[in-house]
Every structure is written in structure tokens, then in C-alpha cells.
Write a protein that holds these residues in place. Structure first.
Motif, short mmCIF file in Angstrom:
data_model
loop_
_atom_site.label_atom_id
_atom_site.label_comp_id
_atom_site.label_asym_id
_atom_site.label_seq_id
_atom_site.Cartn_x
_atom_site.Cartn_y
_atom_site.Cartn_z
N ASN A 111 -4.61 -2.23 -0.63
CA ASN A 111 -6.06 -2.13 -0.86
C ASN A 111 -6.78 -3.45 -0.70
OD1 ASN A 111 -5.90 0.62 -1.33
ND2 ASN A 111 -5.80 0.41 -3.56
N ALA A 170 -1.94 -1.81 -4.56
CA ALA A 170 -2.80 -2.95 -4.87
C ALA A 170 -2.84 -3.93 -3.70
CB ALA A 170 -2.32 -3.65 -6.14
N CYS A 215 -5.79 -11.02 -3.99
CA CYS A 215 -4.91 -9.90 -4.30
C CYS A 215 -4.07 -10.22 -5.52
CB CYS A 215 -4.02 -9.59 -3.10
SG CYS A 215 -2.85 -8.24 -3.42
N TYR A 230 6.98 -1.30 -10.92
CA TYR A 230 6.21 -2.41 -10.36
C TYR A 230 5.81 -2.09 -8.91
CZ TYR A 230 5.63 -6.54 -7.48
OH TYR A 230 5.17 -7.42 -6.54
N HIS A 263 3.04 0.41 -8.36
CA HIS A 263 1.69 -0.10 -8.60
C HIS A 263 1.32 -1.22 -7.63
CE1 HIS A 263 2.53 1.93 -12.43
NE2 HIS A 263 1.23 2.08 -12.50
N SER A 277 -6.07 -10.02 -8.63
CA SER A 277 -6.76 -8.75 -8.90
C SER A 277 -6.20 -8.03 -10.13
CB SER A 277 -6.66 -7.83 -7.68
OG SER A 277 -5.34 -7.33 -7.55
N PRO A 278 -7.06 -7.31 -10.83
CA PRO A 278 -6.58 -6.55 -12.00
C PRO A 278 -5.45 -5.57 -11.66
CG PRO A 278 -8.97 -6.64 -11.99
CD PRO A 278 -8.51 -7.21 -10.68
N ASP A 279 -5.53 -4.93 -10.51
CA ASP A 279 -4.50 -3.96 -10.14
C ASP A 279 -3.15 -4.64 -9.94
OD1 ASP A 279 -6.29 -1.86 -10.26
OD2 ASP A 279 -6.64 -1.82 -8.09
N TYR A 280 -3.12 -5.79 -9.26
CA TYR A 280 -1.84 -6.46 -9.05
C TYR A 280 -1.33 -7.07 -10.36
CZ TYR A 280 2.09 -8.89 -7.21
OH TYR A 280 3.38 -9.29 -7.00
N GLN A 281 -2.22 -7.61 -11.16
CA GLN A 281 -1.81 -8.17 -12.46
C GLN A 281 -1.21 -7.07 -13.34
OE1 GLN A 281 -1.66 -11.48 -13.54
NE2 GLN A 281 -1.88 -11.70 -11.31
N HIS A 282 -1.74 -5.85 -13.25
CA HIS A 282 -1.15 -4.73 -13.98
C HIS A 282 0.26 -4.45 -13.47
CE1 HIS A 282 -0.65 -0.96 -16.07
NE2 HIS A 282 -0.44 -0.35 -14.91
N ALA A 283 0.44 -4.46 -12.16
CA ALA A 283 1.77 -4.24 -11.57
C ALA A 283 2.76 -5.27 -12.09
CB ALA A 283 1.70 -4.28 -10.05
#
Length: 95
Positions: free
Chosen positions: A30, A27, A67, A20, A23, A70-76
């Protein structure tokens, strides 16, 4: 107005939680987040004694929310969900 992202975490699976973090950190950075406190020594004075605490400063409440969404944080979060119990609050910083 700047905003703070304040999280409290109990980790049940350190290896998965490390994924977690791997990633989440990029995120957050950024999206303009700056880590103010992470892994610091602390004292719980009231309430649940969480294992970990993190404070991240964002340019605004909207950017902190963006943030999180965001897709990147949701992936994390897919790693954190199975590895931890968390509480997260975002709050405006008083001028």
C-alpha cells in the motif's frame, strides 16, 4: 531515485512471524513497495547466516522510510518483535 528495503531475519516463532507477514505485506504494498526477492534461494558468503532475506523496491528513500514509520507497518512489527531477530536497511539505488 528508487530505493531498496533489504531485510535479514532469523525467525524464532514461525506462527507469530506469519502474523507479522500477514500485516506487513499489505502495509508495504500500500506504500508503493514491490517485492523483488522474498523466500528465494540464497548463499551466505560472509557474515551472519540469516535464515531469511527480503528485498523490496520503493519509489524513493523517503517512501521506504514512510512505509517503515506508517501505523500499519508499526502494527505489523508488534508481531515480528517477539518472533524474530531482524536487520533492516534502506538504500538509494544508483542511477
Amino acid at each position: 531515485m528508487p530505493a531498496l528495503w533489504i531485510s535479514h531475519v532469523d525467525v524464532s516463532d514461525p506462527e507469530l512471524y506469519a502474523q507479522y507477514a500477514q500485516h506487513a505485506v499489505p502495509a508495504i504494498e500500500n506504500m508503493g513497495g514491490v517485492f523483488v526477492a522474498c523466500g528465494a534461494e540464497f548463499a551466505t558468503l560472509e557474515g551472519h547466516a540469516w535464515q531469511r532475506h527480503t528485498i523490496v523496491r520503493f519509489p524513493s528513500l523517503a517512501s521506504a522510510q514512510a512505509c517503515y514509520d506508517s501505523p500499519d507497518y508499526q502494527h505489523a512489527l508488534t508481531f515480528a518483535d517477539a518472533a524474530s531477530k531482524r536487520a533492516l536497511t534502506i538504500i538509494d539505488v544508483a542511477g
